[in-house]
Design a protein around this motif. Structure first.
Motif, PDB file in Angstrom:
ATOM      1  N   LYS A 265       0.982  -1.259  -0.161  1.00  0.00           N
ATOM      2  CA  LYS A 265      -0.007  -0.047   0.091  1.00  0.00           C
ATOM      3  C   LYS A 265       0.854   1.225   0.056  1.00  0.00           C
ATOM      4  CE  LYS A 265      -4.183  -1.795   0.033  1.00  0.00           C
ATOM      5  NZ  LYS A 265      -5.143  -1.520  -0.976  1.00  0.00           N
ATOM      6  N   PRO A 266       0.319   2.350  -0.633  1.00  0.00           N
ATOM      7  CA  PRO A 266       1.144   3.511  -0.784  1.00  0.00           C
ATOM      8  C   PRO A 266       1.345   4.180   0.710  1.00  0.00           C
ATOM      9  CG  PRO A 266      -0.795   3.907  -1.812  1.00  0.00           C
ATOM     10  CD  PRO A 266      -0.701   2.651  -1.334  1.00  0.00           C
ATOM     11  N   VAL A 267       2.361   4.774   0.830  1.00  0.00           N
ATOM     12  CA  VAL A 267       2.884   5.578   2.063  1.00  0.00           C
ATOM     13  C   VAL A 267       2.814   6.966   1.865  1.00  0.00           C
ATOM     14  CG1 VAL A 267       4.738   5.822   3.756  1.00  0.00           C
ATOM     15  CG2 VAL A 267       4.305   3.764   2.949  1.00  0.00           C
ATOM     16  N   ILE A 268       2.325   7.819   2.657  1.00  0.00           N
ATOM     17  CA  ILE A 268       2.223   9.164   2.615  1.00  0.00           C
ATOM     18  C   ILE A 268       2.306   9.805   3.737  1.00  0.00           C
ATOM     19  CG2 ILE A 268       0.454  11.174   2.006  1.00  0.00           C
ATOM     20  CD1 ILE A 268      -1.363   9.063   0.637  1.00  0.00           C
ATOM     21  N   GLN A 269       3.444  10.816   3.529  1.00  0.00           N
ATOM     22  CA  GLN A 269       4.139  11.514   4.754  1.00  0.00           C
ATOM     23  C   GLN A 269       3.314  12.849   4.710  1.00  0.00           C
ATOM     24  OE1 GLN A 269       7.764  13.829   4.884  1.00  0.00           O
ATOM     25  NE2 GLN A 269       8.377  12.434   6.328  1.00  0.00           N
ATOM     26  N   LEU A 270       2.791  13.388   5.612  1.00  0.00           N
ATOM     27  CA  LEU A 270       2.093  14.781   5.755  1.00  0.00           C
ATOM     28  C   LEU A 270       2.623  15.592   6.753  1.00  0.00           C
ATOM     29  CD1 LEU A 270      -1.635  13.561   5.835  1.00  0.00           C
ATOM     30  CD2 LEU A 270      -0.448  14.248   4.025  1.00  0.00           C
ATOM     31  N   PRO A 271       2.781  16.699   6.759  1.00  0.00           N
ATOM     32  CA  PRO A 271       3.171  17.587   7.627  1.00  0.00           C
ATOM     33  C   PRO A 271       2.371  17.757   9.010  1.00  0.00           C
ATOM     34  CG  PRO A 271       2.170  19.097   5.911  1.00  0.00           C
ATOM     35  CD  PRO A 271       2.233  17.618   5.517  1.00  0.00           C
ATOM     36  N   LEU A 272       3.152  17.957   9.976  1.00  0.00           N
ATOM     37  CA  LEU A 272       2.002  18.211  11.159  1.00  0.00           C
ATOM     38  C   LEU A 272       1.820  19.659  11.396  1.00  0.00           C
ATOM     39  CD1 LEU A 272       1.570  17.010  14.021  1.00  0.00           C
ATOM     40  CD2 LEU A 272       3.492  17.941  14.709  1.00  0.00           C
ATOM     41  N   THR A 273       2.398  20.553  10.824  1.00  0.00           N
ATOM     42  CA  THR A 273       2.096  21.878  11.238  1.00  0.00           C
ATOM     43  C   THR A 273       2.841  22.628   9.930  1.00  0.00           C
ATOM     44  OG1 THR A 273       2.101  23.687  12.607  1.00  0.00           O
ATOM     45  CG2 THR A 273       4.133  22.308  12.502  1.00  0.00           C
ATOM     46  N   VAL A 274       2.559  24.026  10.056  1.00  0.00           N
ATOM     47  CA  VAL A 274       3.272  25.175   8.933  1.00  0.00           C
ATOM     48  C   VAL A 274       4.753  24.794   9.134  1.00  0.00           C
ATOM     49  CG1 VAL A 274       1.101  26.570   9.265  1.00  0.00           C
ATOM     50  CG2 VAL A 274       3.090  26.951  10.749  1.00  0.00           C
ATOM     51  N   SER A 275       5.271  24.934   7.951  1.00  0.00           N
ATOM     52  CA  SER A 275       6.712  25.331   8.006  1.00  0.00           C
ATOM     53  C   SER A 275       7.073  26.840   8.088  1.00  0.00           C
ATOM     54  CB  SER A 275       7.527  24.569   6.458  1.00  0.00           C
ATOM     55  OG  SER A 275       6.470  25.268   5.474  1.00  0.00           O
ATOM     56  N   LYS A 276       8.329  27.178   8.190  1.00  0.00           N
ATOM     57  CA  LYS A 276       8.666  28.430   8.213  1.00  0.00           C
ATOM     58  C   LYS A 276       7.920  29.262   7.266  1.00  0.00           C
ATOM     59  CE  LYS A 276      12.567  31.211   9.430  1.00  0.00           C
ATOM     60  NZ  LYS A 276      14.385  31.316   9.557  1.00  0.00           N
ATOM     61  N   GLU A 277       7.390  30.384   7.990  1.00  0.00           N
ATOM     62  CA  GLU A 277       6.750  31.596   7.298  1.00  0.00           C
ATOM     63  C   GLU A 277       5.606  30.924   6.411  1.00  0.00           C
ATOM     64  OE1 GLU A 277       9.744  33.778   5.201  1.00  0.00           O
ATOM     65  OE2 GLU A 277      10.700  34.311   7.077  1.00  0.00           O
ATOM     66  N   ASP A 281      -3.462  28.494   5.597  1.00  0.00           N
ATOM     67  CA  ASP A 281      -4.153  27.915   4.572  1.00  0.00           C
ATOM     68  C   ASP A 281      -3.173  27.295   3.456  1.00  0.00           C
ATOM     69  OD1 ASP A 281      -3.450  30.714   3.997  1.00  0.00           O
ATOM     70  OD2 ASP A 281      -4.142  30.293   2.057  1.00  0.00           O
ATOM     71  N   GLU A 282      -2.067  27.712   3.484  1.00  0.00           N
ATOM     72  CA  GLU A 282      -1.061  26.919   2.685  1.00  0.00           C
ATOM     73  C   GLU A 282      -0.660  25.395   3.016  1.00  0.00           C
ATOM     74  OE1 GLU A 282       1.512  31.034   1.154  1.00  0.00           O
ATOM     75  OE2 GLU A 282       1.974  29.972   2.756  1.00  0.00           O
ATOM     76  N   LEU A 283      -0.830  25.308   4.447  1.00  0.00           N
ATOM     77  CA  LEU A 283      -0.491  24.091   4.960  1.00  0.00           C
ATOM     78  C   LEU A 283      -1.610  23.068   4.401  1.00  0.00           C
ATOM     79  CD1 LEU A 283       0.484  21.956   6.940  1.00  0.00           C
ATOM     80  CD2 LEU A 283      -0.775  23.110   8.565  1.00  0.00           C
ATOM     81  N   TYR A 284      -2.782  23.652   4.353  1.00  0.00           N
ATOM     82  CA  TYR A 284      -3.972  22.625   4.100  1.00  0.00           C
ATOM     83  C   TYR A 284      -3.839  22.458   2.505  1.00  0.00           C
ATOM     84  CZ  TYR A 284      -6.714  23.085   8.339  1.00  0.00           C
ATOM     85  OH  TYR A 284      -7.263  22.872   9.538  1.00  0.00           O
ATOM     86  N   ASP A 285      -3.420  23.456   1.856  1.00  0.00           N
ATOM     87  CA  ASP A 285      -3.064  23.161   0.477  1.00  0.00           C
ATOM     88  C   ASP A 285      -2.342  22.134   0.134  1.00  0.00           C
ATOM     89  OD1 ASP A 285      -4.934  25.143  -0.787  1.00  0.00           O
ATOM     90  OD2 ASP A 285      -3.731  26.807  -0.762  1.00  0.00           O
ATOM     91  N   GLU A 286      -1.089  22.297   1.027  1.00  0.00           N
ATOM     92  CA  GLU A 286       0.190  21.140   0.911  1.00  0.00           C
ATOM     93  C   GLU A 286      -0.403  19.859   1.032  1.00  0.00           C
ATOM     94  OE1 GLU A 286       4.213  20.119   3.002  1.00  0.00           O
ATOM     95  OE2 GLU A 286       3.515  22.065   3.273  1.00  0.00           O
ATOM     96  N   ILE A 287      -1.260  19.799   2.387  1.00  0.00           N
ATOM     97  CA  ILE A 287      -1.757  18.237   2.399  1.00  0.00           C
ATOM     98  C   ILE A 287      -2.760  18.014   1.669  1.00  0.00           C
ATOM     99  CG2 ILE A 287      -3.517  17.187   4.127  1.00  0.00           C
ATOM    100  CD1 ILE A 287      -2.022  18.882   6.402  1.00  0.00           C
ATOM    101  N   LEU A 288      -3.621  18.562   0.913  1.00  0.00           N
ATOM    102  CA  LEU A 288      -4.535  18.086  -0.103  1.00  0.00           C
ATOM    103  C   LEU A 288      -3.694  17.735  -1.183  1.00  0.00           C
ATOM    104  CD1 LEU A 288      -7.602  20.702   0.159  1.00  0.00           C
ATOM    105  CD2 LEU A 288      -7.613  17.892   0.817  1.00  0.00           C
ATOM    106  N   ASP A 289      -2.884  18.636  -1.560  1.00  0.00           N
ATOM    107  CA  ASP A 289      -2.024  18.128  -2.708  1.00  0.00           C
ATOM    108  C   ASP A 289      -1.211  16.549  -2.402  1.00  0.00           C
ATOM    109  OD1 ASP A 289      -2.324  20.245  -4.054  1.00  0.00           O
ATOM    110  OD2 ASP A 289      -0.589  21.405  -3.363  1.00  0.00           O
ATOM    111  N   ASP A 290      -0.701  16.569  -1.093  1.00  0.00           N
ATOM    112  CA  ASP A 290      -0.138  15.385  -1.047  1.00  0.00           C
ATOM    113  C   ASP A 290      -1.200  14.072  -1.004  1.00  0.00           C
ATOM    114  OD1 ASP A 290       2.211  16.537  -0.419  1.00  0.00           O
ATOM    115  OD2 ASP A 290       2.125  16.600   1.668  1.00  0.00           O
ATOM    116  N   LEU A 291      -2.410  14.355  -0.500  1.00  0.00           N
ATOM    117  CA  LEU A 291      -3.064  13.112  -0.380  1.00  0.00           C
ATOM    118  C   LEU A 291      -3.954  12.791  -2.079  1.00  0.00           C
ATOM    119  CD1 LEU A 291      -5.325  14.132   3.036  1.00  0.00           C
ATOM    120  CD2 LEU A 291      -3.746  12.268   2.596  1.00  0.00           C
ATOM    121  N   LEU A 292      -3.950  13.763  -2.668  1.00  0.00           N
ATOM    122  CA  LEU A 292      -4.523  13.849  -3.907  1.00  0.00           C
ATOM    123  C   LEU A 292      -3.606  13.183  -4.917  1.00  0.00           C
ATOM    124  CD1 LEU A 292      -6.817  17.132  -4.188  1.00  0.00           C
ATOM    125  CD2 LEU A 292      -7.675  14.924  -4.166  1.00  0.00           C
TER     126      LEU A 292
END
Length: 301
Positions: A265-277, A281-292
């Motif tokens: 099964k595929p493995v997906i690493q997601l961020p826990l929180t925002v990166s620097k700066e 909403d950019e964190l949410y965009d990143e997570i959706l990109d990773d999942l999709l």
């Protein structure tokens, strides 16, 4: 000469009187709240006790953190006992009235968010269970507008001279977030109904919001590291019962990779929180990109 000196003194005094008020010092426990508060109080100095790669359960109450908390006009943490191992010590040793519990300037996100997984009874045999509910509320997307309203009111009370700016910034954040919620619901449609094995209950709010289901945990109990026996038991899952294995950037990847080797099964690493700066909403965009990118069917041309 005396006349020139007198003019210089008057000019300096005028500069002091007309200079803007000192910006707020704000202490936060996690980077997501730093990002959220920065959207409402961009002139404030905001210090986060943890980084994107740290587990907020386990932090040392270092003298540098005590000093930062001592200087704070306001503090914000997740709450629900997420920081129970270190925050009370910081509060006590800082001796700062502004950051003590039940003060208007001490804000816990979990007291505003609609909490999931509350428990009437908790004991150590259950693992690292939080009686007041799951504390990983940075992914409670539908509650961020409520949090924004609370933050705006707190800032107005603490710093009334800049109340108008806080109201303006808060309204702008909520309008933008509402627009993003509509966008995210449309984008996330392919994720509805997906089932995953995940590490801890880190993404409980995210999965609930996206209408995904966590069918199993890489941990045998919350807060207990994956064991060989437990991971072996996960190989007995019906391969059709889950779509991916998910873990967070601050968690050890070995358990997820081992289960991947056994189940393919595929493995997906997601961020826990925002990166620097990074904005929230950019964190949410990143997570959706990773999942999709893994779980959505490719569009046929």
């Amino acid at each position: 000469m005396r006349f020139k000196i007198h003019k210089l003194v008057l000019a300096a005094s005028a500069a002091i009187l007309t200079s803007p008020a000192m910006a707020l010092n704000i202490f936060v426990c996690e980077p997501e709240w730093q990002a959220l508060l920065a959207a409402h109080a961009p002139e404030a100095t905001i210090y986060s006790a943890t980084t994107a790669m740290q587990d907020p359960h386990y932090v040392q109450a270092r003298p540098s953190l005590i000093a930062k908390m001592r200087q704070a006009d306001m503090a914000m943490c997740s709450g629900a006992d997420l920081e129970i191992g270190w925050l009370p010590m910081l509060q006590a040793r800082s001796a700062n009235p502004a950051v003590q519990n039940n003060k208007h300037s001490m804000l816990y996100a979990s007291e505003i968010v609609s909490m999931l997984d509350k428990h009437d009874h908790v004991d150590r045999s259950m693992g690292d269970i939080h009686a007041h509910g799951n504390p990983h509320v940075q992914f409670a997307a539908d509650n961020m507008i409520r949090l924004s309203r609370t933050i705006t009111k707190r800032l107005e009370t603490i710093d009334p001279d800049n109340a108008q700016a806080y109201r303006h910034n808060g309204a702008a954040f909520r309008q933008h977030w509402q627009q993003k919620l509509v966008e995210w619901r449309q984008r996330a449609a392919p994720l509805r109904g997906k089932q995953v094995v995940s590490y801890h209950a880190t993404y409980r709010y995210l999965f609930a919001w996206l209408q995904m289901t966590q069918v199993a945990d890489l941990e045998p109990k919350p807060g207990v590291s994956p064991t060989t026996a437990h991971l072996q038991s996960l190989t007995k899952l019906d391969p059709a019962s889950f779509d991916a294995i998910i873990y967070s950037s601050h968690q050890n990847k070995r358990a997820a990779n081992w289960l991947h080797q056994q189940t393919h099964k595929p493995v997906i690493q997601l961020p826990l929180t925002v990166s620097k700066e990074q904005r929230l909403d950019e964190l949410y965009d990143e997570i959706l990109d990773d999942l999709l990118s893994v779980l959505a069917e490719p569009v046929k041309s």
